[in-house]
Structures are given as C-alpha cells and as structure tokens.
Design a protein around this motif. Structure first.
Motif, PDB file in Angstrom:
ATOM      1  N   GLN A  58       0.819  -1.213   0.000  1.00  0.00           N
ATOM      2  CA  GLN A  58       0.000   0.000   0.000  1.00  0.00           C
ATOM      3  C   GLN A  58       0.851   1.260   0.000  1.00  0.00           C
ATOM      4  O   GLN A  58       0.535   2.235  -0.675  1.00  0.00           O
ATOM      5  CB  GLN A  58      -0.914  -0.020   1.235  1.00  0.00           C
ATOM      6  N   ARG A  59       1.943   1.256   0.775  1.00  0.00           N
ATOM      7  CA  ARG A  59       2.821   2.401   0.817  1.00  0.00           C
ATOM      8  C   ARG A  59       4.133   2.022   0.158  1.00  0.00           C
ATOM      9  O   ARG A  59       4.838   1.144   0.627  1.00  0.00           O
ATOM     10  CB  ARG A  59       3.044   2.832   2.248  1.00  0.00           C
ATOM     11  N   SER A 118       5.375  12.927  -4.592  1.00  0.00           N
ATOM     12  CA  SER A 118       4.183  12.831  -3.763  1.00  0.00           C
ATOM     13  C   SER A 118       3.874  11.357  -3.513  1.00  0.00           C
ATOM     14  O   SER A 118       4.468  10.468  -4.131  1.00  0.00           O
ATOM     15  CB  SER A 118       3.001  13.498  -4.463  1.00  0.00           C
ATOM     16  N   GLY A 119       2.932  11.099  -2.603  1.00  0.00           N
ATOM     17  CA  GLY A 119       2.566   9.718  -2.333  1.00  0.00           C
ATOM     18  C   GLY A 119       2.045   9.009  -3.569  1.00  0.00           C
ATOM     19  O   GLY A 119       2.373   7.849  -3.820  1.00  0.00           O
ATOM     20  N   GLY A 120       1.233   9.732  -4.358  1.00  0.00           N
ATOM     21  CA  GLY A 120       0.706   9.147  -5.588  1.00  0.00           C
ATOM     22  C   GLY A 120       1.789   8.860  -6.600  1.00  0.00           C
ATOM     23  O   GLY A 120       1.776   7.816  -7.266  1.00  0.00           O
ATOM     24  N   GLY A 124       4.921   8.278  -5.925  1.00  0.00           N
ATOM     25  CA  GLY A 124       5.697   7.145  -5.421  1.00  0.00           C
ATOM     26  C   GLY A 124       5.034   5.822  -5.745  1.00  0.00           C
ATOM     27  O   GLY A 124       5.705   4.851  -6.104  1.00  0.00           O
ATOM     28  N   GLN A 125       3.702   5.792  -5.657  1.00  0.00           N
ATOM     29  CA  GLN A 125       2.987   4.564  -5.978  1.00  0.00           C
ATOM     30  C   GLN A 125       3.060   4.264  -7.469  1.00  0.00           C
ATOM     31  O   GLN A 125       3.132   3.104  -7.881  1.00  0.00           O
ATOM     32  CB  GLN A 125       1.529   4.671  -5.522  1.00  0.00           C
ATOM     33  N   GLY A 153      -4.596   5.744  -1.446  1.00  0.00           N
ATOM     34  CA  GLY A 153      -4.155   7.103  -1.164  1.00  0.00           C
ATOM     35  C   GLY A 153      -4.097   7.993  -2.392  1.00  0.00           C
ATOM     36  O   GLY A 153      -3.529   9.090  -2.334  1.00  0.00           O
TER      37      GLY A 153
END
Length: 234
Positions: free
Chosen positions: A93-94, A147-149, A151-152, A175
């Motif tokens: 997830q992360r 950003s988190g997005g 990174g995903q 996220g």
C-alpha cells in the motif's frame, strides 16, 4: 481433480493456509485460492479481516503455520524464493523507494541476479509514463520529492517492468486521487490484456465499485469465499 492435485495450468494455489501470532492467535486460517492465467481477482472485506495477511502469505513474505502454497503445482523451496518473488510480485500500500531518481529506482529491480535476464525495455517505460501523463523528464525526478501518488506510480512501474506472472496489490489506490486512480486501473488492465504471458492479478480493495470494474472473481473475507463474475456486465 483429486485433493492432491490442481489443474496443470494453475499458476498458484493456496491450500487451507493460515497464520497465527506467537501467542497462538489465528490471524486467518483454512483459506484456499487457485490462481489461473488471466485471472482478475479482487479481495474484499472489512478492516482487520486478514486480507493483507493473506496477500503477504501468497507473496511468501511471512511464514504460514497451516496449509501449503504451490507454484505451478510444486512447493516453493527456500532457495527458490528469490525467483518466486520475481515472478509473483507484491505491491504494498505504501511504496518503498530507494534514494536517487525515479530512473534509478526502476533500474534497481534489475540489479538482483534473478532479474538480470529479464528484458529492460526503455520504450515500455516511456509508454507507461505517457499513460500516467508524465513526461520523460519524470525519470530524473528525485524520489525524495515525489508525492505519495507519484511514489505509488513508480512502485507500479517497477513491478510491471519485471513482467510478473502474478501481481499482488494491497490497496494500491487507497491514497490516490480519483484521476490517478483511474489511470492506475487503466494501466493494470492494459498490462493484463496486452501481455502475451496471460498474467493474473489479485487486488485488495474496500471499494465495491472498483472490484466490479476490475475483477472477474471476488474473494470475500473473513470467510475467504470465492465467487465468479463480480462485474454485472461480464
């Protein structure tokens, strides 16, 4: 089919597997699943029902205390784990990224001996970036500034360029904003539909509409029951 065997084309089979804590508490148990080429499987259920525990067990990241896991109808021995994890890729997830650029994070996957024979195709990376609306200069961006997005997105690209037989996704869009979620889903479906290897994916989601969009089978937790034809249009 006898209890001791699965169809020859079964990629991965979990047979009544279970995990428990050191004090003997069962996190889940007696769960079974067969994954075949081309499968699109969603796992759904309430928080705390053991979905991620089960997915990590399929990835053979955590030891199981009950049952067995077979890959191409054979047990996976300890020395085969690196190759197994190269062919059954887990996306958490992360995302976990190394220091450096996006490009160095993508190339990092090919530094492992088990992946060195895989085809590192720059054109496929550029095509994936284009699908996400990212320019080629995105490859030079520092991972620490993502950003988190973003990174995903990088974690997904790193998984897909390994051409896995099975992709295990633990709530990968939880996220992300709606636009990036749509792009993420489209990339997965395009990869699934266009790959010559007929790969499969297993996707944990709390979003029933997402399960309907993506899956042709659903596994409901905590019971672990599997139903076909989730999508009413299928």
């Amino acid at each position: 089919m006898t209890e001791a065997s699965a169809p020859e084309n079964c990629l991965l089979e979990a047979r009544q597997i279970g995990r428990q804590t050191s004090d003997g508490h069962w996190l889940n148990r007696d769960l079974s699943l067969q994954i075949f080429p081309g499968d699109r499987i969603a796992i759904s259920g309430p928080t705390g029902s053991g979905k991620s525990v089960f997915l990590r067990s399929l990835a053979m990241l955590d030891e199981i205390q009950q049952g067995s896991i077979l890959f191409h109808n054979e047990p996976v021995r300890d020395k085969q784990l690196p190759e197994y994890r190269s062919r059954v890729v887990y996306l958490q997830q992360r995302p976990v990224l190394i220091e450096g650029t996006v490009e160095s994070n993508l190339q990092f996957a090919f530094q492992f001996q088990v992946n060195q024979q895989k085809n590192h195709n720059p054109d496929s990376i550029r095509n994936f970036l284009k699908s996400f609306g990212r320019p080629e200069s995105f490859l030079k961006k520092k991972s620490s500034s993502l950003s988190g997005g973003e990174g995903q997105i990088v974690a997904l690209l790193r998984a897909l360029i390994l051409s896995p037989e099975i992709l295990l996704l633990d709530e990968p869009t939880s996220g992300l904003d709606p636009e990036t979620t749509q792009q993420f889903e489209s990339i997965i479906l395009k990869w699934h539909e266009t790959s010559s290897e007929s790969p499969a994916f297993v996707w944990i989601t709390h979003d029933r509409s997402q399960a309907q969009r993506l899956a042709d089978k659903v596994m409901i937790f905590p019971a672990g029951q599997v139903s076909n034809h989730v999508n009413p249009e299928s």
